[in-house]
Design a protein around this motif. Structure first.
Motif, short mmCIF file in Angstrom:
data_model
loop_
_atom_site.label_atom_id
_atom_site.label_comp_id
_atom_site.label_asym_id
_atom_site.label_seq_id
_atom_site.Cartn_x
_atom_site.Cartn_y
_atom_site.Cartn_z
N ASP A 72 -24.19 5.71 -13.35
CA ASP A 72 -25.35 5.37 -14.19
C ASP A 72 -26.50 4.85 -13.33
N HIS A 102 -22.30 -2.49 -22.93
CA HIS A 102 -23.12 -1.96 -21.84
C HIS A 102 -24.56 -2.41 -22.10
N HIS A 112 -28.48 -3.61 -21.08
CA HIS A 112 -29.59 -3.41 -20.16
C HIS A 112 -30.49 -4.64 -20.21
N ASN A 168 -30.20 -1.45 -15.99
CA ASN A 168 -28.81 -1.91 -16.05
C ASN A 168 -28.66 -3.38 -15.67
MG MG Z 1 -26.95 1.97 -18.28
#
Ligand code: MG
Length: 305
Positions: free
Chosen positions: A21, A212, A214, A254
């Motif tokens: 990613d 997940h 950000h 991220n």
């Molecule tokens: Mg990501």
């Protein structure tokens, strides 16, 4: 200083996404040997799961066009790393290389499904089903990403029950774990709590949920803390905070592995990760990418003056 707080998991699994990613969203192309060294160093730093690459068509993601070559450069531990597969053709390539864990990339919204998967929200299930079925028959672990869980750049707010519906369909299809993605980083802690509770009310085991986050809007660690309180014990992060989302305007994306490790260790939560080794790895990768790491921790711990 370590100051534990009650009501949190004793141990967290960090699912490292930097090589996949992270690098897929970086402009700079990194050569295959450097990528292999990146994976090796992350594993050596104690990260238990490192998603290595993606078997998506090189036309869509030229940064990861060397997926098969990369897997060939890794030793047995490296070849145990999960890889993203977009479809059955990607699964075939992964199976040929002896991959044991795969991930698929679904969407919580119709617009992102159309733009990213070229199908509708409903059609994505039929698209994923043959690959998931065959992977499970071959005793592979299957992780299902659900993107745009907290907001969508075209649709705006995403109804929580729509996210639960998509996640449940992917679990019912055979996925072992969901990774609920705040792809554009707009989520806030109360929203995280509500989403997790809604999954639990729908009968999903919290052990099947990963988050997940950000950091685009600076909310990733606050959201992580809310998810810890909700019982989630698997979190995705990217070493040095590399990558992000090409659809989010801000430069940050991220959640950085280092930032996550700092908070978890401060809370007395075990990760098995050596923070210093991850920082050293991210500093080394930042040189290859030709820019400083966006991680606050990497900056703080490598400041020379
Ligand atoms: Mg990501």
């Amino acid at each position: 200083m370590v100051v534990p707080q009650s009501g949190l998991p004793e141990r967290v699994t960090i699912y490292e996404v930097g090589p996949r990613d992270g690098l897929q969203n970086e402009k700079t192309l990194v050569n295959t040997e450097v990528k292999a060294e990146f994976v090796r160093r992350l594993l050596a730093a104690g990260l238990p799961i490192v998603e290595a690459t993606s078997f998506v068509h090189p036309r869509w993601i030229p940064q990861l066009a060397d997926a098969a070559d990369l897997m060939g450069l890794l030793d047995a531990a490296g070849r145990d790393c999960p890889v993203l597969v977009p479809n059955e053709r990607g699964l075939d390539r992964a199976l040929e290389l002896g991959v044991k864990k795969i991930a698929i990339f679904g969407s919580a919204t119709d617009t992102f499904a159309k733009r990213n998967l070229n199908c509708t929200l409903e059609e994505q299930f039929a698209m994923f089903e043959p690959a998931v079925k065959r992977a499970r028959e071959a005793e592979l672990d299957v992780r299902a990403y659900v993107s745009m869980c907290f907001g969508d750049p075209w649709e705006g707010a995403v109804p929580v029950q729509q996210v639960v519906y998509v996640g449940k369909r992917l679990l019912d299809m055979g996925a072992n774990q969901l990774s609920l993605g705040d792809t554009i980083g707009v989520g806030t802690p109360g929203h995280v709590t509500h989403l997790i509770e809604s999954f639990l009310e729908a009968g999903v085991d919290v052990a099947q949920l990963a988050m997940h986050f950000h950091d685009t809007y600076g909310q990733a660690l606050s959201n992580t803390f809310a998810a810890l309180l909700g019982g989630v014990s698997t979190f995705d992060a990217s070493a040095g905070g590399i990558g992000g989302c090409p659809f989010a305007e801000s430069a940050t994306g991220n959640l950085a592995t280092e930032d996550l490790v700092w908070m978890l260790h401060g809370l007395g939560i075990q990760t098995g990760v050596d923070l210093g080794q991850v920082v050293a790895t991210s500093s080394w990768m930042a040189e290859h990418l030709g820019r400083p790491s966006p991680s606050a921790l990497v900056r703080a711990l490598t400041r020379t003056s």
